[in-house]
Structure formats: C-alpha cells, structure tokens
Design an enzyme around this catalytic site. Structure first.
Site, PDB file in Angstrom:
ATOM      1  CB  CYS A  89      11.643  40.277  77.469  1.00  0.00           C
ATOM      2  SG  CYS A  89      10.135  41.342  77.436  1.00  0.00           S
ATOM      3  CG  HIS A 124      12.680  39.446  73.588  1.00  0.00           C
ATOM      4  ND1 HIS A 124      11.608  39.081  73.459  1.00  0.00           N
ATOM      5  CD2 HIS A 124      12.447  40.804  74.032  1.00  0.00           C
ATOM      6  CE1 HIS A 124      10.739  39.886  73.880  1.00  0.00           C
ATOM      7  NE2 HIS A 124      11.134  41.007  74.250  1.00  0.00           N
ATOM      8  CG  ASN A 180       7.672  41.596  73.353  1.00  0.00           C
ATOM      9  OD1 ASN A 180       7.704  40.533  73.909  1.00  0.00           O
ATOM     10  ND2 ASN A 180       8.249  42.617  73.599  1.00  0.00           N
TER      11      ASN A 180
HETATM   12  O1  UT7 Z   1      10.043  43.388  75.268  1.00  0.00           O
HETATM   13  C1  UT7 Z   1      10.829  44.147  76.033  1.00  0.00           C
HETATM   14  C2  UT7 Z   1      11.725  45.195  75.163  1.00  0.00           C
HETATM   15  N1  UT7 Z   1      10.827  46.181  74.529  1.00  0.00           N
HETATM   16  C3  UT7 Z   1      11.742  46.695  73.418  1.00  0.00           C
HETATM   17  O2  UT7 Z   1      12.567  46.424  73.064  1.00  0.00           O
HETATM   18  C4  UT7 Z   1      10.802  47.885  73.013  1.00  0.00           C
HETATM   19  C5  UT7 Z   1      11.886  48.798  72.337  1.00  0.00           C
HETATM   20  N2  UT7 Z   1      11.111  49.864  71.416  1.00  0.00           N
HETATM   21  C6  UT7 Z   1      10.674  49.896  70.402  1.00  0.00           C
HETATM   22  O3  UT7 Z   1      10.640  48.896  69.754  1.00  0.00           O
HETATM   23  C7  UT7 Z   1      10.329  51.170  69.781  1.00  0.00           C
HETATM   24  O4  UT7 Z   1      10.618  52.188  70.462  1.00  0.00           O
HETATM   25  C8  UT7 Z   1       8.702  51.239  69.629  1.00  0.00           C
HETATM   26  C9  UT7 Z   1       8.190  50.318  68.651  1.00  0.00           C
HETATM   27  C10 UT7 Z   1       8.069  50.989  70.938  1.00  0.00           C
HETATM   28  C11 UT7 Z   1       8.140  52.590  68.965  1.00  0.00           C
HETATM   29  O5  UT7 Z   1       8.752  52.981  67.948  1.00  0.00           O
HETATM   30  P1  UT7 Z   1       9.478  54.226  67.836  1.00  0.00           P
HETATM   31  O6  UT7 Z   1      10.088  54.266  66.204  1.00  0.00           O
HETATM   32  O7  UT7 Z   1      10.475  54.213  68.671  1.00  0.00           O
HETATM   33  O8  UT7 Z   1       8.572  55.361  67.934  1.00  0.00           O
HETATM   34  P2  UT7 Z   1       8.367  56.647  68.899  1.00  0.00           P
HETATM   35  O9  UT7 Z   1       8.017  56.255  70.226  1.00  0.00           O
HETATM   36  O10 UT7 Z   1       9.703  57.193  68.893  1.00  0.00           O
HETATM   37  O11 UT7 Z   1       7.314  57.332  68.294  1.00  0.00           O
HETATM   38  C12 UT7 Z   1       7.229  58.049  67.070  1.00  0.00           C
HETATM   39  C13 UT7 Z   1       5.642  58.660  66.843  1.00  0.00           C
HETATM   40  C14 UT7 Z   1       5.500  59.428  68.133  1.00  0.00           C
HETATM   41  O12 UT7 Z   1       4.634  60.621  67.438  1.00  0.00           O
HETATM   42  P3  UT7 Z   1       5.277  61.982  67.494  1.00  0.00           P
HETATM   43  O13 UT7 Z   1       5.587  62.315  68.779  1.00  0.00           O
HETATM   44  O14 UT7 Z   1       6.467  61.668  66.476  1.00  0.00           O
HETATM   45  O15 UT7 Z   1       4.253  62.913  67.113  1.00  0.00           O
HETATM   46  C15 UT7 Z   1       4.179  58.599  68.666  1.00  0.00           C
HETATM   47  O16 UT7 Z   1       3.425  59.212  69.508  1.00  0.00           O
HETATM   48  O17 UT7 Z   1       4.807  57.444  66.894  1.00  0.00           O
HETATM   49  C16 UT7 Z   1       3.612  57.733  67.532  1.00  0.00           C
HETATM   50  N3  UT7 Z   1       3.058  56.475  67.876  1.00  0.00           N
HETATM   51  C17 UT7 Z   1       2.255  56.033  67.426  1.00  0.00           C
HETATM   52  N4  UT7 Z   1       1.689  56.198  66.063  1.00  0.00           N
HETATM   53  C18 UT7 Z   1       0.779  55.438  65.747  1.00  0.00           C
HETATM   54  C19 UT7 Z   1       3.490  55.820  69.240  1.00  0.00           C
HETATM   55  N5  UT7 Z   1       2.650  54.641  69.088  1.00  0.00           N
HETATM   56  C20 UT7 Z   1       1.872  54.595  68.007  1.00  0.00           C
HETATM   57  C21 UT7 Z   1       1.051  53.849  67.294  1.00  0.00           C
HETATM   58  N6  UT7 Z   1       0.107  53.888  66.178  1.00  0.00           N
HETATM   59  N7  UT7 Z   1       0.705  52.624  67.785  1.00  0.00           N
END
Ligand code: UT7
Length: 334
Positions: free
Chosen positions: A116, A258, A288
């Site tokens: 990225c 990005h 993305n």
């Molecule tokens: O391009 C390369 C660079 N990439 C990035 O910069 C990405 C950076 N990371 C992010 O943007 C975020 O971390 C994500 C969008 C990937 C995830 O968002 P988050 O707010 O950090 O969510 P999380 O990983 O902390 O997950 C929160 C909850 C979890 O459930 P529990 O453990 O709290 O019960 C996940 O299992 O959300 C759950 N979850 C989902 N729920 C519904 C994860 N993905 C999904 C989904 N739909 N698609």
C-alpha cells in the site's frame, strides 16, 4: 545527465476501476457482517471487483492513458513506466505488458513492490531518475487487484479490499521543483502483521533433492496492530516531510492518505490539526485498493475540480512490509 537544477512536476492523472461493484449488502450474504459494521468501522460502502476479462495490465494501461491525455502527452513520449503493484498478472512483472498496451514504444518499464506504500515509493523513485536527468517523462502507476488474494470466508479482511488502478505523469522541469519533500521507511520486524505469503510445499525431485512447489496464501492481517502503527507513523512521516519542505500544516491544501480506513484518515488529520474538509477520501466508493488508492483518489479530486493547479498535497502511503512513506507536492502545471 547530471543537471542538478531539474525538478519534477506532476502534470496529469488518470484512473480505472473494474465494472462490477461489491456492496456491503453483498458482503453480508457471504460472511457474518453488516453494512452498519463495515460503514462505521471503515467508511466503506462498496468496492470494485475485477472479473475474468479484466487484467491488472489492462486497468493499469487505461489509467496511464487517461493520465497522458490529461497531460497532453503521447505514449510515445514516455521514457519510463514504474508500475507499483503487489498483484501482477505475471510474477516476472507486468510493467512491460503495460508498456506494450499503452503503445509506449520507447519507454522502459519495471514493477515495484511496496504494497500500500507502493505508489509513494514509486513516485519518489521516479523523482530520482528525473532529477539526475536520466529520464524526462515518467508514468507512475499504482495498481492492485487484491480481490484475487482475499480469503472470502474471513470477514476480518474480505470486507476491506477492492480493485483499481491510478496513474500520474511526472515531467522534468527547470522551472522549480514541485515535489517539495518525501520520506520512505520500512520495518521488517513487523512483517507478520500483514501478509500475502508464499507457502512452500516440498516435492521430492531426485535422490535427496526436493523442490518447493507451493503457492501464495490469501491475505492475513492483524488489523488492530496495523491500525495502531498507521495512526502513530503516518502523522510523523508527514511532519518530517513538512519540515523538509519548510512548510507547516496550514500550508497544506489537501491530505491524501492511503485509503485503508476513514477512521485512520480522520485521526491523522486531527493529529496534524487539519480540518475534515481537507481530507480527500474515496473510500466509500473504492474500499482499500492498495497501491492504487492514492492516485485513484487524486484523480477523482482533480476531475471533480476540488484539487487545483498549485495546490499543496500531503500524501502518505502505509501498509505491508511494514512500510510507510510521504510525499508533499504541488499539483499540476501552473
Ligand atoms: O492497507 C493496508 C493497511 N491496512 C490498514 O491500515 C488496516 C488497519 N486496521 C483497520 O482498519 C481496522 O483494524 C479494521 C477495519 C481492520 C478492523 O476494525 P477494528 O475496529 O479494529 O475491529 P477489531 O479488529 O477490533 O474487531 C472488533 C470486533 C471483533 O469482535 P469481538 O472480538 O469484539 O467480539 C471482530 O471479530 O468486530 C469483529 N469483526 C467484524 N464484525 C462484523 C471483525 N470484522 C468484522 C466484520 N463484520 N467484517
């Protein structure tokens, strides 16, 4: 060669995206997710996904042609093409194929892989060739079809990525350097946070000699870790470039990050004390798109008439590697 007074101007941009769109509603039929979760956590609404007739080389060539048209330049004038991609049609590289499709008969072309961060890495690389006088007209393309490498059963990653291509035309100029500053970084100790890794499978060949004949595994990401990294490193690398350029955040007209997550863009803008209106975002429409996201977003903003010639843009790419980068430039011919 070796004329130190040669600077860079970025005089055209273009983009291309596959026809099919995959919405959050579509994704909720594939994995346990919802439009509400995806929109509120990422800002994404839909993304473009390539079909079997759309190749990375084709999309890249269309984006490059559109950029050349804006620049008023013919493909035969191009000296160098740098294709930033992690998803080439051919592991040997797709740059030459793009060169052929463009009809850029005198250009040399190669691929550059920095995920990225790829577009900003390629832009800074192009600048080195231009400043030394080795090449005059350079097309920089950021292009990725990450949908090819997504695990469609993993809701933590499959909702994030889309496909697309974006390009800019850079030209040597003796009328002042419009690429004001740039900075590139890597930290391989964090490599495990985001991978599209080769997994080898041993196959016995003859006597005690084995060969590896595996394949690449779908994308895996530690989202929280990459989020923390981005929010810490991106403002820092932009501040470094601002210092180098001798400007403050008040001089920045547009923040062009990005497009990984709207929340990351908002947090970086806040750290840099930039108002929301200065953040360029097309994440709702494209998701993305990895190396494509910065030039794709730039192209949309230029064509919408938001970004005007002379505007100062602070761009930053970040992601797998882990890598992070910034480039501050004045847009266009003015
Ligand atoms: O391009 C390369 C660079 N990439 C990035 O910069 C990405 C950076 N990371 C992010 O943007 C975020 O971390 C994500 C969008 C990937 C995830 O968002 P988050 O707010 O950090 O969510 P999380 O990983 O902390 O997950 C929160 C909850 C979890 O459930 P529990 O453990 O709290 O019960 C996940 O299992 O959300 C759950 N979850 C989902 N729920 C519904 C994860 N993905 C999904 C989904 N739909 N698609």
């Amino acid at each position: 060669m070796n004329n130190r007074k040669i600077g860079i101007s970025i005089i055209g941009c273009g983009s291309a995206a596959p026809q099919n769109q995959l919405s959050n509603q579509h994704l909720s039929q594939i994995v346990e997710t919802s439009d509400e979760w995806i929109s509120s956590r990422t800002g994404m609404k839909t993304r473009h996904i390539s079909n079997e007739t759309e190749s990375l080389s084709q999309l890249s060539a269309i984006a490059a042609q559109n950029a050349l048209t804006m620049a008023g330049m013919a493909a035969s004038d191009v000296d160098l093409i740098i294709l930033a991609t992690s998803t080439p049609d051919d592991l040997f590289g797709s740059g030459s194929k793009v060169q052929h499709l463009m009809g850029a008969t005198k250009a040399v072309a190669f691929d550059l892989t920095a995920a990225c961060s790829g577009f900003v890495f390629a832009l800074i690389t192009a600048a080195q060739y231009i400043r030394t006088g080795m090449y005059h007209n350079v097309v920089v393309i950021g292009s990725d079809l990450l949908s090819r490498w997504v695990d469609w059963s993993d809701r933590t990653t499959c909702v994030l990525f889309g496909d697309g291509a974006g390009a800019v035309v850079c030209q040597g100029t003796t009328g002042g350097d419009r690429l004001l500053a740039g900075a590139l970084y890597s930290d391989g100790s964090l490599n495990d946070c985001l991978n599209l890794a080769y997994q080898s499978q041993s196959q016995s060949l003859v006597e005690d000699i084995t060969v590896q004949s595996g394949t690449y595994q779908p994308i895996t990401m530690n989202g929280r870790e990459v989020y923390r990294f981005a929010v810490a490193k991106v403002p820092e690398v932009i501040e470094k470039a601002m210092f180098q350029a001798g400007i403050t955040s008040e001089d920045i007209d547009w923040l062009l990050l990005h497009q990984a997550n709207q929340r990351i863009m908002d947090a970086v803008a806040q750290r840099l004390k930039l108002p929301q209106e200065k953040v360029l975002s097309k994440i709702a429409q494209y998701g993305n798109t990895s190396a494509a996201s910065i030039p794709l977003t730039l192209d949309a903003a230029v064509r919408e008439g938001k970004v005007k010639p002379g505007d100062i843009i602070a761009a930053s790419g970040f992601g797998a590697g882990l890598t992070w980068s910034s480039a501050i430039f004045r847009w266009g011919q003015f």
